[in-house]
Design an enzyme around this catalytic site. Structure first.
Site, PDB file in Angstrom:
ATOM      1  N   SER A   1      40.342 -15.489  38.421  1.00 41.78           N
ATOM      2  CA  SER A   1      40.144 -14.677  37.229  1.00 41.78           C
ATOM      3  C   SER A   1      41.220 -15.062  36.219  1.00 41.78           C
ATOM      4  O   SER A   1      42.408 -15.030  36.534  1.00 41.78           O
ATOM      5  CB  SER A   1      40.264 -13.199  37.614  1.00 41.78           C
ATOM      6  OG  SER A   1      40.122 -12.371  36.484  1.00 41.78           O
TER       7      SER A   1
ATOM      8  N   LYS B   1      36.475 -17.394  36.208  1.00 41.75           N
ATOM      9  CA  LYS B   1      36.034 -16.153  35.534  1.00 41.75           C
ATOM     10  C   LYS B   1      36.969 -15.909  34.360  1.00 41.75           C
ATOM     11  O   LYS B   1      38.194 -15.902  34.524  1.00 41.75           O
ATOM     12  CB  LYS B   1      36.076 -14.998  36.535  1.00 41.75           C
ATOM     13  CG  LYS B   1      36.211 -13.602  35.945  1.00 41.75           C
ATOM     14  CD  LYS B   1      35.941 -12.555  37.006  1.00 41.75           C
ATOM     15  CE  LYS B   1      36.817 -11.324  36.843  1.00 41.75           C
ATOM     16  NZ  LYS B   1      36.582 -10.330  37.910  1.00 41.75           N
ATOM     17  N   LEU B   2      36.374 -15.726  33.189  1.00 41.70           N
ATOM     18  CA  LEU B   2      37.172 -15.467  31.987  1.00 41.70           C
ATOM     19  C   LEU B   2      37.087 -14.008  31.612  1.00 41.70           C
ATOM     20  O   LEU B   2      35.993 -13.433  31.561  1.00 41.70           O
ATOM     21  CB  LEU B   2      36.646 -16.299  30.804  1.00 41.70           C
ATOM     22  CG  LEU B   2      36.639 -17.815  30.974  1.00 41.70           C
ATOM     23  CD1 LEU B   2      36.096 -18.467  29.700  1.00 41.70           C
ATOM     24  CD2 LEU B   2      38.038 -18.337  31.304  1.00 41.70           C
ATOM     25  N   LYS B   3      38.227 -13.417  31.345  1.00 48.10           N
ATOM     26  CA  LYS B   3      38.244 -12.064  30.820  1.00 48.10           C
ATOM     27  C   LYS B   3      37.844 -12.150  29.347  1.00 48.10           C
ATOM     28  O   LYS B   3      38.347 -13.017  28.608  1.00 48.10           O
ATOM     29  CB  LYS B   3      39.654 -11.476  30.942  1.00 48.10           C
ATOM     30  CG  LYS B   3      40.054 -11.219  32.393  1.00 48.10           C
ATOM     31  CD  LYS B   3      39.204 -10.116  32.995  1.00 48.10           C
ATOM     32  CE  LYS B   3      39.755  -9.652  34.325  1.00 48.10           C
ATOM     33  NZ  LYS B   3      38.943  -8.563  34.900  1.00 48.10           N
TER      34      LYS B   3
ATOM     35  N   ASP C   1      34.065 -11.424  32.431  1.00 56.13           N
ATOM     36  CA  ASP C   1      34.295 -10.023  32.811  1.00 56.13           C
ATOM     37  C   ASP C   1      34.813  -9.266  31.593  1.00 56.13           C
ATOM     38  O   ASP C   1      35.879  -9.584  31.057  1.00 56.13           O
ATOM     39  CB  ASP C   1      35.321  -9.959  33.949  1.00 56.13           C
ATOM     40  CG  ASP C   1      35.504  -8.544  34.502  1.00 56.13           C
ATOM     41  OD1 ASP C   1      34.876  -7.600  33.975  1.00 56.13           O
ATOM     42  OD2 ASP C   1      36.286  -8.393  35.461  1.00 56.13           O
TER      43      ASP C   1
ATOM     44  N   ASN D   1      35.261  -5.795  31.513  1.00 57.25           N
ATOM     45  CA  ASN D   1      35.979  -4.547  31.840  1.00 57.25           C
ATOM     46  C   ASN D   1      35.660  -3.425  30.851  1.00 57.25           C
ATOM     47  O   ASN D   1      36.564  -2.780  30.313  1.00 57.25           O
ATOM     48  CB  ASN D   1      37.489  -4.780  31.930  1.00 57.25           C
ATOM     49  CG  ASN D   1      37.891  -5.560  33.173  1.00 57.25           C
ATOM     50  OD1 ASN D   1      38.352  -6.692  33.072  1.00 57.25           O
ATOM     51  ND2 ASN D   1      37.692  -4.995  34.352  1.00 57.25           N
TER      52      ASN D   1
ATOM     53  N   ASP E   1      30.854  -3.856  38.242  1.00 56.41           N
ATOM     54  CA  ASP E   1      32.115  -3.738  38.984  1.00 56.41           C
ATOM     55  C   ASP E   1      32.504  -2.257  38.968  1.00 56.41           C
ATOM     56  O   ASP E   1      32.169  -1.505  39.900  1.00 56.41           O
ATOM     57  CB  ASP E   1      33.180  -4.643  38.323  1.00 56.41           C
ATOM     58  CG  ASP E   1      34.599  -4.441  38.867  1.00 56.41           C
ATOM     59  OD1 ASP E   1      34.801  -3.592  39.743  1.00 56.41           O
ATOM     60  OD2 ASP E   1      35.535  -5.137  38.399  1.00 56.41           O
TER      61      ASP E   1
ATOM     62  N   LYS F   1      34.610  -4.242  45.728  1.00 55.11           N
ATOM     63  CA  LYS F   1      36.064  -4.091  45.877  1.00 55.11           C
ATOM     64  C   LYS F   1      36.280  -2.906  46.801  1.00 55.11           C
ATOM     65  O   LYS F   1      35.958  -1.763  46.447  1.00 55.11           O
ATOM     66  CB  LYS F   1      36.720  -3.775  44.524  1.00 55.11           C
ATOM     67  CG  LYS F   1      36.813  -4.946  43.557  1.00 55.11           C
ATOM     68  CD  LYS F   1      37.430  -4.485  42.255  1.00 55.11           C
ATOM     69  CE  LYS F   1      37.502  -5.612  41.249  1.00 55.11           C
ATOM     70  NZ  LYS F   1      37.762  -5.104  39.894  1.00 55.11           N
TER      71      LYS F   1
ATOM     72  N   GLY G   1      38.853  -8.700  43.101  1.00 54.67           N
ATOM     73  CA  GLY G   1      40.280  -8.725  43.411  1.00 54.67           C
ATOM     74  C   GLY G   1      41.015  -7.752  42.512  1.00 54.67           C
ATOM     75  O   GLY G   1      40.545  -7.441  41.413  1.00 54.67           O
TER      76      GLY G   1
HETATM   77  C1  NPQ Z   1      38.404  -6.929  37.639  1.00 55.89           C
HETATM   78  N1  NPQ Z   1      40.484  -7.901  38.607  1.00 55.89           N
HETATM   79  O1  NPQ Z   1      37.656  -7.649  38.265  1.00 55.89           O
HETATM   80  C2  NPQ Z   1      39.881  -6.770  37.977  1.00 55.89           C
HETATM   81  C3  NPQ Z   1      40.594  -6.156  36.907  1.00 55.89           C
HETATM   82  C4  NPQ Z   1      42.021  -5.775  37.131  1.00 55.89           C
HETATM   83  C5  NPQ Z   1      41.183 -10.125  39.229  1.00 55.89           C
HETATM   84  O2  NPQ Z   1      40.009  -9.671  37.287  1.00 55.89           O
HETATM   85  C6  NPQ Z   1      46.443  -3.665  38.176  1.00 55.89           C
HETATM   86  C7  NPQ Z   1      45.496  -2.902  38.798  1.00 55.89           C
HETATM   87  C8  NPQ Z   1      46.080  -4.758  37.482  1.00 55.89           C
HETATM   88  C9  NPQ Z   1      44.167  -3.235  38.692  1.00 55.89           C
HETATM   89  C10 NPQ Z   1      44.317  -6.223  36.652  1.00 55.89           C
HETATM   90  C11 NPQ Z   1      40.499  -9.224  38.270  1.00 55.89           C
HETATM   91  C12 NPQ Z   1      44.721  -5.102  37.372  1.00 55.89           C
HETATM   92  C13 NPQ Z   1      43.762  -4.333  37.980  1.00 55.89           C
HETATM   93  C14 NPQ Z   1      42.978  -6.533  36.563  1.00 55.89           C
HETATM   94  C15 NPQ Z   1      42.417  -4.681  37.848  1.00 55.89           C
HETATM   95  O3  NPQ Z   1      37.920  -6.240  36.777  1.00 55.89           O
HETATM   96 MG    MG Z   2      35.830  -6.759  36.978  1.00 46.88          MG
END
Ligand code: NPQ
Ligand code: MG
Length: 370
Positions: free
Chosen positions: A136, A162-164, A190, A192, A240, A264, A292
């Site tokens: 990610s 995977k790009l945010k 992603d 979010n 997610d 998750k 993750g």
């Molecule tokens: C997701 N994870 O899939 C999350 C988002 C995320 C690897 O993209 C602290 C606690 C920091 C929870 C950073 C990835 C975080 C967190 C990212 C969740 O949406």
């Molecule tokens: Mg996510």
């Protein structure tokens, strides 16, 4: 099994680089570990996935710690006999708080499996001894810096990028990374929860980039909105944040709001519920992949075991330790040919480095007894 004591460890771990998402920037991980010891002296560890602030979900790490200290741990310590399978009966009087429940379950399950010499993988139903890994990639200060970071991960062997994304950081970075990777590489995004229904025409432009999926564009509660989006774009929608249980996963699939599911364990209340989600999805041919939450080796070990179940057909955010941490709390997870090996030892199969837990502690451990 009788749980004789529970201790809560809180530590700060610096990230190797800042991690920016649509909900904020993380520069260190505020880690909560739950350590259980049985009456027979067998130990188990779990890692809480909640963040320092309630910005990914309503849960956050101090809230989890409070709920565990005041509700979950007393219920576990009062039980004359408890296992991961019977835990829910003891803690379901608490509404929600899935991340808090999940870390307690993980610690109890680790102790239970160590006592019986069974690995997480074998217990959960793993069918592979290694799992395909993705990475990610956070929102970067510039396109050039993004391309540098992605190139580094490609040379490390990651099998999926995977790009945010967020409004103002989407079509341009995604197009640039697609051009860098070529048409065949696995690429997904992603959001979010950063978009709304008013963005559908804009999100449709992502269809040009041949993405594997778009993860969670709208708010957690908006299953209906995701169904509208899924019908309007070619890119598969993957939920997610919205998927908080097997029942919600089943409902979201029925409503055509999601055609791929991110699992998750922390978000859904534990590994047992994760397996139930896996089973629901496998029965309907819906691919799942393991998300993750910036886990240390403690949480990562169990996630890698889960990702070895048959329905996990897409690479997960189960990255190597060094993606996040210069030094891990356990033996490090290292990528070999874009994959991580599933631990085979009892429980999670990894050993917590107690000296690091002590060294990086932000306060003394909290010891809980019946
Ligand atoms: C997701 N994870 O899939 C999350 C988002 C995320 C690897 O993209 C602290 C606690 C920091 C929870 C950073 C990835 C975080 C967190 C990212 C969740 O949406
Ligand atoms: Mg996510």
């Amino acid at each position: 099994m009788k749980i004789a004591r529970i201790s809560l460890h809180r530590l700060a771990m610096p990230l190797v680089r800042p991690f920016e998402t649509s909900f904020g920037t993380q520069t260190e991980r505020d880690v909560l570990l739950v350590h259980v010891v049985t009456a027979d002296g067998v130990e188990g560890w779990g890692e809480c996935v909640a963040g320092a602030d309630p910005v990914y979900s309503s849960e956050y790490v101090s809230g989890c710690e409070h709920v565990i200290e005041n509700y979950l741990a007393p219920a576990v310590l009062a039980a004359p006999d408890i296992t991961a399978e019977t835990l829910d009966a003891h803690v379901r009087f608490v509404v929600g708080h899935r991340m808090a429940k999940a870390v307690v379950e993980a610690a109890v399950l680790d102790a239970q499996l160590r006592a019986s010499g069974i690995s997480f993988g074998r217990y959960l139903g793993a069918v592979r001894d290694e799992v395909d890994c993705g990475v990610s990639v956070g929102i970067a200060p510039s396109i050039d810096e993004l391309l540098d970071e992605v190139s580094g991960y490609v040379s490390e062997g990651y099998r999926r990028i995977k790009l945010k994304i967020k409004p103002g950081w989407d079509l341009e970075p995604v197009g640039a990374v697609r051009a860098l990777l070529g048409d065949d590489a696995l690429l997904q995004v992603d959001a979010n929860t950063a978009y709304t229904l008013a963005d559908i025409d804009h999100l449709r432009e992502l269809d040009a980039f041949g993405l594997l999926l778009i993860e969670q564009p709208f708010v957690e509660e908006d299953i209906a909105g995701h169904a509208v989006l899924a019908a309007a774009i070619d890119t598969p929608v993957c939920l997610d944040e919205s998927i908080t249980s097997a029942a919600v996963a089943s409902d979201a699939i029925d409503r055509d709001a999601t055609s791929i599911v991110n699992v998750k364990p922390g978000r859904v209340g534990g590994y047992l519920e994760s397996v139930r989600i896996h089973d629901v999805c496998l029965a309907r041919d819906v691919p799942v992949w393991c998300g993750g939450m910036l886990e240390t080796g403690v949480g990562r070990a169990a996630n890698v075991a889960l990702a070895a179940l048959p329905g996990f057909t897409l690479p997960g955010d189960t990255s190597a330790s060094r993606r996040y941490y210069a030094e891990d709390l356990t033996e490090p997870f290292e990528l070999v040919d874009g994959r991580l090996r599933v631990p085979t030892g009892p429980g999670t199969g990894v050993t917590v480095r107690r000296e690091l837990v002590a060294e990086w502690a932000t306060r003394p451990p909290l010891l809980l007894l019946h």
